[in-house]
Scaffold this motif. Structure first.
Motif, short mmCIF file in Angstrom:
data_model
loop_
_atom_site.label_atom_id
_atom_site.label_comp_id
_atom_site.label_asym_id
_atom_site.label_seq_id
_atom_site.Cartn_x
_atom_site.Cartn_y
_atom_site.Cartn_z
N ALA A 1 -21.94 -37.30 2.17
CA ALA A 1 -22.49 -37.30 0.81
C ALA A 1 -22.60 -35.85 0.36
CB ALA A 1 -23.86 -37.97 0.77
N THR A 2 -22.10 -35.55 -0.84
CA THR A 2 -22.21 -34.20 -1.40
C THR A 2 -23.14 -34.23 -2.61
OG1 THR A 2 -20.26 -34.50 -2.81
CG2 THR A 2 -19.91 -33.58 -0.61
N THR A 3 -23.51 -33.06 -3.08
CA THR A 3 -24.46 -32.98 -4.19
C THR A 3 -24.10 -31.79 -5.09
OG1 THR A 3 -26.81 -32.77 -4.79
CG2 THR A 3 -26.07 -31.55 -2.85
N THR A 4 -24.47 -31.89 -6.36
CA THR A 4 -24.34 -30.75 -7.28
C THR A 4 -25.63 -29.97 -7.39
OG1 THR A 4 -24.92 -32.13 -9.18
CG2 THR A 4 -22.57 -31.93 -8.65
N GLY A 5 -26.68 -30.43 -6.72
CA GLY A 5 -27.99 -29.82 -6.86
C GLY A 5 -28.14 -28.57 -6.00
N ILE A 6 -28.43 -27.45 -6.62
CA ILE A 6 -28.66 -26.19 -5.91
C ILE A 6 -30.10 -26.17 -5.39
CG2 ILE A 6 -28.77 -23.68 -6.19
CD1 ILE A 6 -26.64 -23.99 -8.41
N GLY A 7 -30.28 -25.68 -4.18
CA GLY A 7 -31.62 -25.63 -3.61
C GLY A 7 -32.56 -24.77 -4.44
N ILE A 8 -32.23 -23.48 -4.56
CA ILE A 8 -32.95 -22.56 -5.44
C ILE A 8 -31.92 -21.88 -6.33
CG2 ILE A 8 -34.44 -20.53 -5.59
CD1 ILE A 8 -35.49 -21.24 -2.79
N ASN A 9 -32.02 -22.11 -7.63
CA ASN A 9 -31.04 -21.59 -8.58
C ASN A 9 -31.68 -20.47 -9.39
OD1 ASN A 9 -29.02 -21.08 -10.38
ND2 ASN A 9 -28.91 -23.15 -11.22
N ALA A 10 -31.28 -19.23 -9.08
CA ALA A 10 -31.78 -18.07 -9.81
C ALA A 10 -30.61 -17.19 -10.24
CB ALA A 10 -32.76 -17.28 -8.95
N GLN A 11 -29.47 -17.81 -10.49
CA GLN A 11 -28.24 -17.04 -10.68
C GLN A 11 -28.20 -16.23 -11.97
OE1 GLN A 11 -24.66 -19.55 -11.76
NE2 GLN A 11 -26.05 -21.21 -11.19
N ASN A 12 -29.01 -16.58 -12.96
CA ASN A 12 -28.94 -15.90 -14.26
C ASN A 12 -30.10 -14.94 -14.51
OD1 ASN A 12 -26.51 -17.23 -15.07
ND2 ASN A 12 -27.72 -19.07 -15.48
N VAL A 13 -30.86 -14.64 -13.46
CA VAL A 13 -31.99 -13.72 -13.59
C VAL A 13 -31.91 -12.66 -12.50
CG1 VAL A 13 -33.49 -15.41 -14.71
CG2 VAL A 13 -33.47 -15.24 -12.22
N ALA A 14 -32.77 -11.67 -12.58
CA ALA A 14 -32.73 -10.55 -11.63
C ALA A 14 -34.09 -10.36 -10.96
CB ALA A 14 -32.33 -9.26 -12.35
N ASP A 15 -34.06 -9.59 -9.87
CA ASP A 15 -35.27 -9.19 -9.16
C ASP A 15 -36.06 -10.38 -8.61
OD1 ASP A 15 -35.01 -6.30 -9.72
OD2 ASP A 15 -35.36 -6.92 -11.79
N THR A 16 -35.32 -11.35 -8.09
CA THR A 16 -35.94 -12.51 -7.45
C THR A 16 -36.16 -12.21 -5.97
OG1 THR A 16 -34.74 -13.97 -8.97
CG2 THR A 16 -35.68 -14.98 -6.99
N ARG A 17 -37.29 -12.67 -5.46
CA ARG A 17 -37.55 -12.55 -4.02
C ARG A 17 -37.82 -13.93 -3.46
NH1 ARG A 17 -39.30 -7.92 -1.02
NH2 ARG A 17 -39.89 -8.52 1.11
N ILE A 18 -37.06 -14.29 -2.40
CA ILE A 18 -37.18 -15.61 -1.76
C ILE A 18 -37.31 -15.38 -0.26
CG2 ILE A 18 -36.06 -17.84 -1.37
CD1 ILE A 18 -34.40 -17.19 -3.96
N SER A 19 -38.31 -16.01 0.36
CA SER A 19 -38.56 -15.69 1.76
C SER A 19 -39.16 -16.87 2.52
CB SER A 19 -39.51 -14.48 1.86
OG SER A 19 -40.75 -14.77 1.24
N ASN A 20 -38.97 -16.84 3.84
CA ASN A 20 -39.78 -17.57 4.82
C ASN A 20 -39.69 -19.10 4.74
OD1 ASN A 20 -40.81 -15.06 5.69
ND2 ASN A 20 -42.39 -15.13 4.11
N GLY A 21 -38.48 -19.64 4.89
CA GLY A 21 -38.41 -21.10 4.93
C GLY A 21 -37.01 -21.59 5.17
N ARG A 22 -36.80 -22.87 4.90
CA ARG A 22 -35.53 -23.54 5.20
C ARG A 22 -35.05 -24.33 3.99
NH1 ARG A 22 -39.03 -23.91 9.21
NH2 ARG A 22 -39.85 -25.89 8.39
N ILE A 23 -33.73 -24.38 3.84
CA ILE A 23 -33.10 -25.19 2.79
C ILE A 23 -31.95 -25.95 3.43
CG2 ILE A 23 -31.91 -25.15 0.57
CD1 ILE A 23 -33.29 -22.44 0.05
N ARG A 24 -31.91 -27.26 3.19
CA ARG A 24 -30.90 -28.09 3.84
C ARG A 24 -30.40 -29.17 2.87
NH1 ARG A 24 -29.23 -29.54 8.94
NH2 ARG A 24 -28.47 -31.69 9.14
N GLY A 25 -29.08 -29.45 2.97
CA GLY A 25 -28.53 -30.59 2.26
C GLY A 25 -28.44 -30.43 0.76
N THR A 26 -28.24 -29.18 0.29
CA THR A 26 -28.08 -28.93 -1.14
C THR A 26 -26.63 -28.56 -1.44
OG1 THR A 26 -28.71 -26.62 -0.85
CG2 THR A 26 -30.48 -28.19 -1.32
N ASN A 27 -26.34 -28.12 -2.66
CA ASN A 27 -25.00 -27.62 -3.00
C ASN A 27 -24.92 -26.19 -2.50
OD1 ASN A 27 -23.15 -26.17 -5.21
ND2 ASN A 27 -22.44 -28.27 -4.95
N TYR A 28 -25.20 -25.20 -3.31
CA TYR A 28 -25.57 -23.89 -2.78
C TYR A 28 -27.01 -24.00 -2.28
CZ TYR A 28 -21.55 -21.63 -5.02
OH TYR A 28 -20.29 -21.25 -5.41
#
Length: 266
Positions: free
Chosen positions: A108-135
């Motif tokens: 099964a595939t998906t179009t849903g991105i786990g965390i989508n911040a592609q159109n903004v800047a200076d994002t900080r993402i830390s300390n966890g897991r992402i599974r079974g998304t698109n990007y």
């Protein structure tokens, strides 16, 4: 680029209580969990259900796992200068992928991105897991991504723009590239293992930026294409690159390679 998909409707158990999504932790960070995501109102314009929309700068923290339906994004960040601490929790999408390298498959595939911040800047993402998304993570310029594990995505694991940093992350078993960055970025102390395409890829179109992409201290193994692939003027140091189906390291004009260990690549 993949879309975030439609919002899933809020689901509230009969007789249950869903608190306002704008609860704050003791240190002032705004809390996010499954209940608050389904309730909505975490920031202005955040409707009930997924994706959670972070429309204002600030500091946010997960206080529980997020489970996201197929073809739906987990978190959509539409403001600059957002910090999201996954706090050891997971974002899980609807993709079902298993195996590594060329031998991996998705039922099964998906179009849903786990965390989508592609159109903004200076994002900080830390300390966890992402599974079974698109990007798993799709971030813009000057993102800082640290201590995040992304696996079993139906596309690539971690992708970010220019001047970003990917530090102490793990991208494993994704059906695209493991980690992708652009010019003046660095990838360090990370693992890219068993991805369908390249382990780490770095593009750099600015010939004036000597050694502007740094790839240092990573383990890159068992990927279905080249282990590390960069464009012009990259610096690659102390990487352990082995058992990739393609070439261990492909580095373009003006790049420097120091103390990398390569073995058993295609």
């Amino acid at each position: 680029r993949p879309s975030g998909g439609r919002r899933s409707a809020a689901v509230v158990a009969a007789g249950g209580l869903v608190l306002s999504g704008n609860a704050r932790a003791g240190n002032g960070r705004i809390e996010i969990n499954q209940a608050s995501a389904l309730a909505g109102g975490i920031t202005a314009g955040d409707a009930a259900g997924f994706p959670v929309q972070l429309t204002a700068p600030g500091s946010y923290v997960l206080t529980g796992d997020l489970s996201v339906a197929l073809n739906t994004a987990g978190v959509s960040i539409t403001a600059d200068r957002v910090s999201l601490d996954l706090n050891g929790f997971s974002i899980t999408g609807g993709a079902i992928c298993s195996g590594t390298g060329l031998g991996g498959t998705c039922t099964a595939t998906t179009t849903g991105i786990g965390i989508n911040a592609q159109n903004v800047a200076d994002t900080r993402i830390s300390n966890g897991r992402i599974r079974g998304t698109n990007y798993g993570i799709f971030a813009g310029d000057r993102a800082w991504i640290e201590a995040v594990e992304v696996n079993a995505s139906s596309a690539s694991g971690i992708r970010c723009g220019q001047a970003c940093a990917v530090v102490r992350c793990k991208a494993e078993g994704n059906r695209g590239n493991g980690i992708s960055v652009e010019q003046t970025s660095r990838v360090s102390d990370s693992i890219a293992r068993g991805n369908l395409s390249r382990g780490i890829t770095a593009t750099d179109f600015g010939a004036a930026f000597f050694y502007s992409v740094h790839v240092r201290g990573n383990v890159v193994a068992l990927n279905g294409s080249n282990g590390i692939e960069t464009e012009n003027f990259a610096l690659l140091v102390d990487n352990d690159v082995y058992s990739n189906e393609g070439t261990g390291i492909v580095a373009a004009f003006g790049s420097a390679l120091l103390r990398n260990a390569l073995r058993s690549n295609g």
